[in-house]
Design an enzyme around this catalytic site. Structure first.
Site, mmCIF file in Angstrom:
data_model
loop_
_atom_site.group_PDB
_atom_site.id
_atom_site.type_symbol
_atom_site.label_atom_id
_atom_site.label_comp_id
_atom_site.label_asym_id
_atom_site.label_seq_id
_atom_site.Cartn_x
_atom_site.Cartn_y
_atom_site.Cartn_z
ATOM 1 N N TRP A 158 0.809 -1.214 0.000
ATOM 2 C CA TRP A 158 0.000 0.000 0.000
ATOM 3 C C TRP A 158 0.848 1.272 0.000
ATOM 4 O O TRP A 158 0.333 2.346 -0.253
ATOM 5 C CB TRP A 158 -0.907 0.048 1.230
ATOM 6 C CG TRP A 158 -0.211 -0.294 2.516
ATOM 7 C CD1 TRP A 158 -0.228 -1.496 3.183
ATOM 8 C CD2 TRP A 158 0.660 0.560 3.292
ATOM 9 N NE1 TRP A 158 0.569 -1.441 4.306
ATOM 10 C CE2 TRP A 158 1.118 -0.192 4.400
ATOM 11 C CE3 TRP A 158 1.098 1.876 3.155
ATOM 12 C CZ2 TRP A 158 1.982 0.330 5.348
ATOM 13 C CZ3 TRP A 158 1.961 2.409 4.098
ATOM 14 C CH2 TRP A 158 2.394 1.631 5.186
ATOM 15 N N ASN A 159 2.152 1.160 0.268
ATOM 16 C CA ASN A 159 2.882 2.416 0.484
ATOM 17 C C ASN A 159 3.232 3.138 -0.797
ATOM 18 O O ASN A 159 3.404 4.356 -0.801
ATOM 19 C CB ASN A 159 4.117 2.171 1.357
ATOM 20 C CG ASN A 159 5.108 1.231 0.696
ATOM 21 O OD1 ASN A 159 4.776 0.495 -0.203
ATOM 22 N ND2 ASN A 159 6.345 1.280 1.186
ATOM 23 N N SER A 236 6.246 -7.016 3.236
ATOM 24 C CA SER A 236 7.013 -7.351 4.437
ATOM 25 C C SER A 236 7.762 -8.665 4.277
ATOM 26 O O SER A 236 7.345 -9.553 3.511
ATOM 27 C CB SER A 236 6.068 -7.465 5.630
ATOM 28 O OG SER A 236 5.174 -8.542 5.414
ATOM 29 N N GLU A 257 10.955 -8.008 -2.956
ATOM 30 C CA GLU A 257 11.407 -6.712 -2.453
ATOM 31 C C GLU A 257 10.800 -6.558 -1.070
ATOM 32 O O GLU A 257 9.615 -6.251 -0.942
ATOM 33 C CB GLU A 257 10.947 -5.596 -3.395
ATOM 34 C CG GLU A 257 11.539 -5.670 -4.776
ATOM 35 C CD GLU A 257 13.031 -5.382 -4.779
ATOM 36 O OE1 GLU A 257 13.662 -5.573 -5.826
ATOM 37 O OE2 GLU A 257 13.569 -4.961 -3.734
HETATM 38 N N1 NDP Z 1 11.480 -3.838 -0.251
HETATM 39 C C1 NDP Z 1 10.547 -3.037 -0.725
HETATM 40 O O1 NDP Z 1 10.633 -2.495 -1.841
HETATM 41 C C2 NDP Z 1 9.324 -2.794 0.084
HETATM 42 C C3 NDP Z 1 9.053 -3.434 1.283
HETATM 43 N N2 NDP Z 1 7.906 -3.171 1.969
HETATM 44 C C4 NDP Z 1 7.678 -3.755 3.290
HETATM 45 O O2 NDP Z 1 6.286 -4.136 3.462
HETATM 46 C C5 NDP Z 1 5.871 -3.803 4.785
HETATM 47 C C6 NDP Z 1 4.723 -2.818 4.754
HETATM 48 O O3 NDP Z 1 3.888 -3.035 3.670
HETATM 49 P P1 NDP Z 1 2.615 -3.962 3.866
HETATM 50 O O4 NDP Z 1 1.706 -3.765 2.704
HETATM 51 O O5 NDP Z 1 2.026 -3.829 5.228
HETATM 52 O O6 NDP Z 1 3.244 -5.377 3.770
HETATM 53 P P2 NDP Z 1 2.471 -6.747 3.745
HETATM 54 O O7 NDP Z 1 3.524 -7.718 3.513
HETATM 55 O O8 NDP Z 1 1.537 -6.964 4.869
HETATM 56 O O9 NDP Z 1 1.504 -6.664 2.442
HETATM 57 C C7 NDP Z 1 2.061 -6.568 1.169
HETATM 58 C C8 NDP Z 1 1.120 -7.244 0.202
HETATM 59 O O10 NDP Z 1 1.059 -8.613 0.529
HETATM 60 C C9 NDP Z 1 -0.302 -9.011 0.630
HETATM 61 N N3 NDP Z 1 -0.460 -10.141 1.534
HETATM 62 C C10 NDP Z 1 -0.451 -10.133 2.884
HETATM 63 N N4 NDP Z 1 -0.644 -11.389 3.334
HETATM 64 C C11 NDP Z 1 -0.790 -12.189 2.232
HETATM 65 C C12 NDP Z 1 -1.039 -13.586 2.013
HETATM 66 N N5 NDP Z 1 -1.176 -14.424 3.038
HETATM 67 N N6 NDP Z 1 -1.119 -14.053 0.742
HETATM 68 C C13 NDP Z 1 -0.994 -13.204 -0.301
HETATM 69 N N7 NDP Z 1 -0.766 -11.876 -0.167
HETATM 70 C C14 NDP Z 1 -0.673 -11.382 1.093
HETATM 71 C C15 NDP Z 1 -1.015 -7.772 1.098
HETATM 72 O O11 NDP Z 1 -2.392 -7.906 0.829
HETATM 73 P P3 NDP Z 1 -3.444 -7.192 1.848
HETATM 74 O O12 NDP Z 1 -3.279 -5.754 1.676
HETATM 75 O O13 NDP Z 1 -4.781 -7.687 1.371
HETATM 76 O O14 NDP Z 1 -3.100 -7.667 3.224
HETATM 77 C C16 NDP Z 1 -0.316 -6.714 0.260
HETATM 78 O O15 NDP Z 1 -0.872 -6.701 -1.035
HETATM 79 C C17 NDP Z 1 7.092 -3.245 5.447
HETATM 80 O O16 NDP Z 1 7.807 -4.293 6.058
HETATM 81 C C18 NDP Z 1 7.929 -2.703 4.302
HETATM 82 O O17 NDP Z 1 9.295 -2.628 4.563
HETATM 83 C C19 NDP Z 1 6.936 -2.338 1.515
HETATM 84 C C20 NDP Z 1 7.169 -1.692 0.301
HETATM 85 C C21 NDP Z 1 8.381 -1.830 -0.452
HETATM 86 O O1 LIG Z 2 8.085 0.375 -1.418
HETATM 87 C C1 LIG Z 2 8.999 1.118 -1.173
HETATM 88 O O2 LIG Z 2 9.284 1.505 -0.061
HETATM 89 C C2 LIG Z 2 9.761 1.586 -2.359
HETATM 90 O O3 LIG Z 2 10.402 0.484 -2.956
HETATM 91 C C3 LIG Z 2 10.776 2.609 -1.977
HETATM 92 S S1 LIG Z 2 11.134 3.577 -3.343
HETATM 93 O O4 LIG Z 2 11.533 2.707 -4.466
HETATM 94 O O5 LIG Z 2 9.882 4.299 -3.684
HETATM 95 O O6 LIG Z 2 12.204 4.451 -2.901
#
Ligand code: NDP
Ligand SMILES: O=C(O)[C@H](O)CS(=O)(=O)O
Length: 487
Positions: A158-159, A236, A257
């Site tokens: 969602w971010n 996550s 990621e």
């Molecule tokens: N490395 C990167 O580029 C990034 C990493 N993150 C990390 O993600 C976290 C925050 O984002 P957040 O959205 O809360 O992360 P989540 O891992 O909770 O959710 C990410 C996605 O996974 C889905 N999801 C959750 N549980 C399941 C499942 N059991 N089966 C299939 N899909 C699932 C969510 O759906 P639903 O919304 O329906 O729960 C959402 O679409 C932080 O740890 C952040 O660091 C975030 C963005 C970028």
């Molecule tokens: O989901 C995120 O946090 C993004 O990957 C970070 S960035 O690419 O927008 O910097």
């Protein structure tokens, strides 16, 4: 809640499957709310495994023609998609701020950031080159070709509700793959708007599909269906590990990621004003809800007090409030659960001895708002050091030597982004090579762009998104060995 869009048709609420906008099979919906006000923006089709299976089968059918379309034609369609995203930037930004909360200026920036991946991979579509390898003998030759990996599944957070989809869909389509996207339940509207613009750009029915709803049901189908040959996930680390395991059964290619715990190292020779400016953008972007946000400020002893003083002064200038209100510079967290999670880390660290230099708790606006917070006297045992905060909280940790800074920076299971401020070129190379991260920002707090290979190591995941490397995750290399060529 009315969004006052210039093009109201961009607000789509149904699943997009095989070129049609459809309700859930059972008619169920779920509400999308504005985190700043709690107002319901829309009711969205709540789909599950059956709809997802149909989307996957549609993607498989559509890929037969899409993958043999000349690369230049795929490139032209992606370019058109880029043009439409930029032409509708304001409406897409309004939809994003309404469902995710980030201030409108940041939403506009994200739309341009997401569109930049579509532009970049539209260009890369024409550059997926192979190799001719000298044969092992006079009568044999070897040729390497690159072919699309197959039907791709994308699960996004969602971010960055636009950019994280663009960063996956663009290389997938450029390579000749088709894709089924499951956006985060908090922010599906941005994904649907992108799908509408893709349709208008000429992406054929079935090549790009979007299903929102039960993440476990949809995810179970995306990870279990053998037609899907690749899963690309941003989110996550715990969810990433679970999805990786679910994909193992059918040996899907995966890109992960995941979470981060970025160190922001300030050495005693740093330009402190530049370091504070970099700290502000790398900490408070998206209210601290990015995986590359500086999560631990590691500051050398002799400049610690001066850095904290400057950081407090700069943080005090942030204006917290509704992302639609002009002048506000930091919006709400995405939901009440996020506020609980962030506050738990802050209060646990204060109880363990951290001191509050600024903020320190929930915001007087209530709801999903949280005070920008600076904690000093933080140690490596404290919760804000060990965990990804995902909120506007800056823990400041003191160090004495370069070796100590490197050891503290690497003292985490994560390895995505890291930052350092120094003007010593030898230190830049020594520390950059010692940091166990996929990304090092040097005298810069804003590190992400489409031309760089974004990704992490350790438990921050695998694969790279963006750059010339980004297409590699969406192709398979096949070699052809031709014999008998001497007769
Ligand atoms: N490395 C990167 O580029 C990034 C990493 N993150 C990390 O993600 C976290 C925050 O984002 P957040 O959205 O809360 O992360 P989540 O891992 O909770 O959710 C990410 C996605 O996974 C889905 N999801 C959750 N549980 C399941 C499942 N059991 N089966 C299939 N899909 C699932 C969510 O759906 P639903 O919304 O329906 O729960 C959402 O679409 C932080 O740890 C952040 O660091 C975030 C963005 C970028
Ligand atoms: O989901 C995120 O946090 C993004 O990957 C970070 S960035 O690419 O927008 O910097």
């Amino acid at each position: 809640m009315s969004l006052n869009l210039t093009d109201p048709s961009l607000l789509q609420t149904k699943a997009y499957i095989d070129g049609s906008w459809v309700d859930a099979d059972d008619g169920s919906t779920f509400a999308i709310t504005n985190p700043a006000t709690g107002a319901v923006i829309a009711e969205v089709a709540k789909t599950g495994a059956a709809e997802t299976r149909r989307a996957i089968e549609a993607a498989q059918r559509a890929m037969d023609k899409w993958k043999i379309l000349p690369a230049k034609q795929r490139a032209q369609i992606l370019r058109k998609w880029f043009d439409l995203m930029m032409a509708n930037q304001e409406d897409l930004a309004i939809i994003m701020t309404a469902e995710q909360g980030k201030v409108l200026a940041e939403s506009r920036t994200e739309i341009a950031y997401g569109a930049s991946f579509v532009e970049w991979f539209g260009e890369q579509a024409k550059r997926i080159d192979g190799d001719v390898i000298p044969g092992p003998s006079a009568d044999r030759r070897i040729v390497c070709i690159k072919q699309p990996v197959g039907v791709v599944a994308a699960i996004t957070p969602w971010n960055f509700p636009n950019a994280m989809i663009a960063r996956k869909a663009a290389p997938a389509l450029a390579a000749g793959c088709s894709i089924v996207i499951k956006p985060a339940s908090e922010t599906p509207l941005s994904a649907f708007a992108m799908a509408l613009l893709a349709e208008r750009a000429g992406v054929p029915a079935g090549v790009l599909n979007v299903v929102a709803g039960s993440s476990s049901a949809i995810g179970g189908e995306l990870t279990g269906n053998p037609i899907v040959r690749k899963l690309t996930f941003t989110g996550s680390t715990p969810v990433g590990k679970m999805l990786e395991a679910q994909c193992a059964e059918t040996m899907k290619k995966t890109s992960m990621e995941l979470g981060g715990n970025a160190p922001f190292i300030v050495f005693d020779d740093a330009d402190l004003d530049a370091a504070v400016a970099g700290a502000m953008v790398s900490k408070y972007r998206n209210a601290g809800q990015t995986c590359v946000c500086s999560n631990r400020m590691l500051v050398q002893d002799s400049v610690y007090d001066a850095f904290v003083e400057k950081l407090v002064k700069a943080t005090a200038e942030l204006v917290v409030g509704d992302g639609f209100t002009a002048g506000n510079t930091i919006g709400p967290l995405v939901n009440a659960g996020a506020v609980e999670d962030v506050d738990a880390l802050v209060q646990a660290s204060i109880s363990a001895g951290a001191e509050v230099a600024f903020g320190g708790g929930r915001h007087s606006l209530g709801g999903c708002f949280y005070q920008p917070t600076i904690l000093t006297g933080v140690t490596s045992e404290m919760a804000v050091f060990r965990n990804e905060i995902f909120g506007p909280v800056a823990p400041v940790v003191r160090f004495h030597t370069e070796e100590e800074a490197i050891a503290m920076a690497n003292d985490t299971e994560f390895g995505l982004a890291s930052y350092m401020y120094t003007r010593d070129i030898g230190r830049v190379w020594r520390v950059s090579e010692a940091l166990e991260y996929g990304i090092v920002g040097i005298n810069e707090g804003l590190i992400s762009n489409e031309m760089a290979p974004f990704g992490g190591v350790k438990e921050s995941g695998s694969g790279r998104e963006g750059s010339k490397y980004g297409i590699d995750d969406y192709v398979e290399i096949k070699y052809l060995l031709m014999g008998g060529l001497d007769r």
